[in-house]
Every structure is written in structure tokens, then in C-alpha cells.
Write a protein that holds these residues in place. Sequence first.
Motif, short mmCIF file in Angstrom:
data_model
loop_
_atom_site.label_atom_id
_atom_site.label_comp_id
_atom_site.label_asym_id
_atom_site.label_seq_id
_atom_site.Cartn_x
_atom_site.Cartn_y
_atom_site.Cartn_z
N GLU A 203 0.92 -1.26 -0.12
CA GLU A 203 0.08 -0.01 -0.08
C GLU A 203 0.96 1.29 0.16
N SER A 204 0.10 2.48 -0.10
CA SER A 204 1.15 3.74 -0.10
C SER A 204 0.33 4.54 0.99
N MET A 205 1.04 5.13 1.93
CA MET A 205 0.36 6.18 2.92
C MET A 205 0.53 7.40 2.22
N VAL A 206 -0.65 8.03 2.22
CA VAL A 206 -0.91 9.16 1.60
C VAL A 206 -1.25 10.17 2.78
N THR A 207 -0.46 11.05 3.27
CA THR A 207 -0.92 11.98 4.18
C THR A 207 -1.35 13.29 3.77
N VAL A 208 -2.69 13.51 4.05
CA VAL A 208 -3.30 14.59 3.55
C VAL A 208 -3.66 15.60 4.85
N THR A 209 -3.22 16.76 4.60
CA THR A 209 -3.35 17.87 5.45
C THR A 209 -4.32 19.02 5.17
N THR A 210 -5.41 19.35 6.01
CA THR A 210 -6.44 20.16 5.58
C THR A 210 -6.66 20.86 6.88
N ALA A 211 -7.49 22.20 6.68
CA ALA A 211 -7.46 23.10 8.03
C ALA A 211 -8.77 22.43 8.63
N VAL A 240 -5.59 17.12 10.64
CA VAL A 240 -6.18 18.39 10.81
C VAL A 240 -5.17 19.41 11.22
N ASP A 241 -4.93 20.57 10.42
CA ASP A 241 -3.94 21.47 10.80
C ASP A 241 -4.61 22.96 10.50
N PRO A 242 -5.21 23.55 11.65
CA PRO A 242 -5.89 24.80 11.10
C PRO A 242 -4.93 26.14 10.61
N SER A 243 -3.67 25.85 10.85
CA SER A 243 -2.54 26.91 10.39
C SER A 243 -2.79 26.91 8.86
N VAL A 244 -3.09 26.04 8.11
CA VAL A 244 -3.10 26.04 6.63
C VAL A 244 -4.14 26.87 6.09
N LEU A 245 -5.17 27.17 6.79
CA LEU A 245 -6.15 28.19 6.61
C LEU A 245 -7.13 27.60 5.65
N GLY A 246 -6.77 26.84 4.60
CA GLY A 246 -7.79 26.25 3.69
C GLY A 246 -7.01 25.29 2.60
N GLY A 247 -7.40 24.85 1.79
CA GLY A 247 -7.10 23.89 0.66
C GLY A 247 -6.22 22.69 1.28
N MET A 248 -5.44 21.90 0.61
CA MET A 248 -4.90 20.79 1.05
C MET A 248 -3.51 20.50 0.67
N ARG A 249 -2.56 19.87 1.59
CA ARG A 249 -1.35 19.55 1.41
C ARG A 249 -1.62 17.90 1.26
N VAL A 250 -0.80 17.30 0.24
CA VAL A 250 -0.74 15.89 0.09
C VAL A 250 0.71 15.48 0.17
N GLN A 251 0.97 14.53 0.68
CA GLN A 251 2.46 13.95 0.80
C GLN A 251 2.44 12.56 0.42
N VAL A 252 3.04 12.07 -0.53
CA VAL A 252 3.27 10.48 -0.83
C VAL A 252 4.80 10.39 -0.77
N ASP A 254 8.21 11.08 -0.44
CA ASP A 254 9.13 12.18 -0.35
C ASP A 254 8.60 13.56 -1.16
N GLU A 255 7.64 13.13 -2.02
CA GLU A 255 6.79 14.20 -2.77
C GLU A 255 5.68 14.67 -2.25
N VAL A 256 5.68 16.21 -2.19
CA VAL A 256 4.69 16.96 -1.40
C VAL A 256 4.05 17.88 -2.60
N THR A 257 2.58 17.82 -2.66
CA THR A 257 2.08 18.91 -3.50
C THR A 257 1.05 19.65 -2.51
N ASP A 258 1.70 21.16 -2.37
CA ASP A 258 0.94 22.07 -1.44
C ASP A 258 0.06 23.12 -2.06
N ARG A 259 -1.13 22.77 -2.10
CA ARG A 259 -2.16 23.65 -2.61
C ARG A 259 -3.01 24.10 -1.28
#
Length: 278
Positions: A203-211, A240-252, A254-259
Amino acid sequence: MRGEASRLADRSSRDLMASKIQALGSEAGKLAEQMFTLCDVLDANPRLQRAMTDPGRPVEDKKKLVRTLMGEQAMPITLEILDDLVARSWSRAYDIDNAVEDFGVDAVMYEADSRGQTLQISVELAKLQSALLNLPVVRSSLSGSNGVTAEARVELLHKLIDNAHFDKMTVKLAEHAAANPRKRRFVETLQWLISKFSRHMGESMVTVTTATPLNDEQIQRLIDVYTKKLGRKAFIHCVVDPSVLGGMRVQVGDEVTDRTVVAQLENLQRMAKVSFGE
């Protein structure tokens, strides 16, 4: 970065020993302890690294060194693994430490497999990583910064996780990462471990950070998207990280997509500085 000889030695040795480690079942945890202890010893003794990897030194001489080093408490498979490692070629001496650590992690995963706790441990590692996102001082201390001793780092770790009642193998991995950072930040080691567990499980662990928390429908949509993208089952770890304000950060891995909103604001500030020559 490991050289080609070291990558081949590490991978070939672990492939050779995999079925034997798996057959240990719950005893694989003892192998992990011995490997992590040896990794610490080797990291602290470059001369010992060189002695175990010296291509000009007879293999039998290096095997005798292994037995002197490990003593009578070593498991037979520990000696078998080390005999195989010292007989191989290495790009640099330090890489044998990396291989020993890899064997320790493999042993933890096979022990977890025997109890059906592999996924749970991966989730707990991700939870610990998430908990540290908003604790910069703790992250720094656990990474060996500020002159904090190994004993103090492990003590700090237990203050952080004891109430979480993590699996014993999660604790073992976290203790190893805290006691011996191995030139990595603590959270980097956690991500490395999560990635290894994900590959081990197929499997792959996909870490998704949202407000704000995602709902079940959103999580399932992410599972479907990343399972298709990665070509194997994806597990979504939500942060859940309120400091990101909105949108989504996805990490798979070492690859990070920060929106996230905060990332977009920071990007706009950088663009403004360039435009106005600040």
C-alpha cells in the motif's frame, strides 16, 4: 546517497534473509533490538565500520570480529545476517550501518505481521508525525538539536506518547529514531518508516493535511484517486492543521503537493518581492 555496490549488498542480503526473519514470528522483535543496538554501536565507531567492510581483510577474520562484538547473547540469525553482510562489497563503510538498520526495521515489520498489527503501527507512526507538526521545539529536541542527550530525547518521547498507548513496536521504532537520529530529523525518520511500511504492505500511505476534517466521501474519493495513480492500494492518513487556513497538502513519500491557502499566500509574497525588486 548509497553507491551501487552498497545498494546491491543491502538489497541482496535482505532478500536472502527475508523468509528466515519472517519465520521468527514474534521472536523477530528480539532480532530488531539486536540490530538497532548494533546500528548505534557502529554509528559511534567509524573504525569498526571500516574493519567490517575492509575488502582487504579476510572474510573469516571479519566473522570472528562479529562474534567478539555480539557476544554470547546474539541470536543465531543475527550472526547469520552479519556474516552475510561482512562478506559483501560496500561503496563506503558507513553503508553497512544503514543495512543493519534496514534489517532492524524489516524485523519489526515481520514481528508486526505475525500479530496482524502492521497497518496499525503505520497509522500510529503517522499520528506521531502529525502530532509533531505544531510542536517545533519538541521536533528540534527529538532530532538531537540544542545539545539534548540521547537519554533526554527518549525521555521526552515517552512524555509525548505514553498516554497514546501505541503498539510496542511503534514505541521501539520511535525510541530508535530518538536515541540515534542518524543525521536525520526525527520527522524525516518517521516518514521514512511510514514509506517502508507502506511498501511492505503493498500500500502507499498518503498524508493529507487540511484545515478542517474531511468527510467519508472525500476520503474515499482520495483513496480511489491515489490507488489509481500509484497502481496499488492507498491508505489515506488525515491531518487537521488549522494553520494551513484552507486547501490541501498531500504527501506521498518524499513528494509533496501543497495547495493550501497559506502556501499560496507565501507564493504570492515571494512573487511580489521579485516583481518589486525587494
